[in-house]
Design an enzyme around this catalytic site. Structure first.
Site, short mmCIF file in Angstrom:
data_model
loop_
_atom_site.label_atom_id
_atom_site.label_comp_id
_atom_site.label_asym_id
_atom_site.label_seq_id
_atom_site.Cartn_x
_atom_site.Cartn_y
_atom_site.Cartn_z
N CYS A 1 -10.55 -3.68 -3.92
CA CYS A 1 -9.55 -4.66 -4.36
C CYS A 1 -10.22 -5.95 -4.83
O CYS A 1 -9.76 -6.60 -5.77
CB CYS A 1 -8.55 -4.96 -3.25
SG CYS A 1 -7.43 -3.58 -2.93
N CYS B 1 -10.11 -5.20 0.77
CA CYS B 1 -11.23 -4.26 0.75
C CYS B 1 -12.10 -4.52 -0.48
O CYS B 1 -11.70 -5.22 -1.42
CB CYS B 1 -10.72 -2.82 0.77
SG CYS B 1 -10.10 -2.23 -0.83
N CYS C 1 -4.05 0.57 -2.59
CA CYS C 1 -3.93 -0.63 -1.76
C CYS C 1 -2.88 -1.58 -2.32
O CYS C 1 -2.58 -1.56 -3.52
CB CYS C 1 -5.26 -1.38 -1.72
SG CYS C 1 -6.52 -0.63 -0.68
N ASN D 1 0.84 -1.20 0.00
CA ASN D 1 0.00 0.00 0.00
C ASN D 1 0.88 1.25 0.00
O ASN D 1 1.89 1.33 0.71
CB ASN D 1 -1.00 0.01 1.16
CG ASN D 1 -0.38 -0.17 2.52
OD1 ASN D 1 0.62 -0.86 2.69
ND2 ASN D 1 -0.97 0.45 3.53
N ILE D 2 0.47 2.19 -0.84
CA ILE D 2 1.20 3.45 -0.99
C ILE D 2 0.21 4.57 -0.70
O ILE D 2 -0.70 4.83 -1.50
CB ILE D 2 1.77 3.59 -2.43
CG1 ILE D 2 2.62 2.36 -2.82
CG2 ILE D 2 2.57 4.89 -2.56
CD1 ILE D 2 3.86 2.12 -1.98
N GLU D 3 0.38 5.20 0.45
CA GLU D 3 -0.58 6.22 0.87
C GLU D 3 -0.23 7.59 0.30
O GLU D 3 0.83 7.79 -0.31
CB GLU D 3 -0.65 6.25 2.41
CG GLU D 3 -1.19 4.93 2.94
CD GLU D 3 -1.45 4.92 4.43
OE1 GLU D 3 -0.96 5.81 5.15
OE2 GLU D 3 -2.15 3.99 4.88
N ASN D 4 -1.15 8.52 0.51
CA ASN D 4 -0.99 9.86 -0.04
C ASN D 4 -1.61 10.85 0.94
O ASN D 4 -2.63 10.52 1.58
CB ASN D 4 -1.71 9.92 -1.39
CG ASN D 4 -1.33 11.15 -2.18
OD1 ASN D 4 -1.75 12.26 -1.87
ND2 ASN D 4 -0.53 10.96 -3.21
N ALA D 5 -1.02 12.03 1.04
CA ALA D 5 -1.56 13.06 1.93
C ALA D 5 -3.01 13.40 1.55
O ALA D 5 -3.82 13.77 2.40
CB ALA D 5 -0.69 14.31 1.87
N GLU E 1 -3.01 -4.85 -2.83
CA GLU E 1 -3.50 -5.81 -3.82
C GLU E 1 -3.67 -5.16 -5.19
O GLU E 1 -3.26 -5.71 -6.22
CB GLU E 1 -4.86 -6.39 -3.38
CG GLU E 1 -4.85 -7.08 -2.03
CD GLU E 1 -5.20 -6.13 -0.88
OE1 GLU E 1 -4.72 -4.98 -0.88
OE2 GLU E 1 -5.94 -6.55 0.02
N1 THU Z 1 -5.24 -1.41 2.58
C1 THU Z 1 -4.71 -2.24 1.64
O1 THU Z 1 -3.58 -2.05 1.18
N2 THU Z 1 -5.46 -3.29 1.22
C2 THU Z 1 -6.72 -3.57 1.67
O2 THU Z 1 -7.36 -4.48 1.15
C3 THU Z 1 -7.27 -2.83 2.80
C4 THU Z 1 -6.56 -1.56 3.15
C5 THU Z 1 -4.44 -0.26 3.03
C6 THU Z 1 -4.96 1.08 2.56
C7 THU Z 1 -4.40 2.02 3.61
O3 THU Z 1 -3.09 2.39 3.22
C8 THU Z 1 -4.31 1.16 4.87
O4 THU Z 1 -4.40 -0.19 4.44
C9 THU Z 1 -5.41 1.44 5.89
O5 THU Z 1 -6.66 1.37 5.29
#
Ligand code: THU
Length: 137
Positions: free
Chosen positions: A91, A88, A55, A44-48, A57
């Protein structure tokens, strides 16, 4: 070569260690096996701007798709900060596009939990509803 579920989970855990998740502090890794037996991983690569987060997957699947993969057999998922976790909804739909049938997750004691995508996404909508040749093209 056949990839075992245990090996897939190991690769997903390794990918999770490279997650960029400064906001949630929740690290997720995924490893997929293509129908050609190749493993592709993602984290998972988040963003501000939270909505721009990708996600693990979806990252793995779209990375594979961008290199030409169109069929994926199995997806392995590991959450380092709260096992077990299931994918989720978004995904699950991305998995559906590329024919995923099995999702392998790492459980609390390191045990492996396997679920069908059918069970995770019942009565789903897929590419065959739109175009006969998708997702081959
Ligand atoms: N996340 C995933 O990478 N995959 C999922 O199926 C559920 C959630 C990540 C997104 C976010 O960076 C962190 O988990 C919290 O939701």
């Amino acid at each position: 070569m056949t990839i075992s579920d245990a090996e897939l989970i190991e690769r997903a855990a390794d990918a999770a260690s490279r997650a960029y998740s400064p906001y949630s502090r929740f690290r997720v890794g995924a490893a997929i096996v293509t129908d050609g037996g190749e493993i592709v991983t993602g984290a998972n690569i988040e963003n501000a701007a939270f909505g721009a987060t990708v996600c693990a997957e979806t990252n793995a699947i779209t990375t594979a798709a961008a290199s030409g993969v169109r069929r994926i057999a199995t997806v392995g998922v590991v959450c380092l900060d709260g096992d077990p976790c299931t994918p989720c909804g978004n995904c699950r739909q991305v998995m559906r596009e590329f024919g995923v049938t099995r999702v392998v997750m790492r459980g609390r004691n390191g045990d492996i939990l396997v679920m069908s995508l059918d069970a995770l996404l019942p009565a789903s909508f897929g590419p065959e509803a739109l175009a006969a040749e998708a997702p081959e093209s």
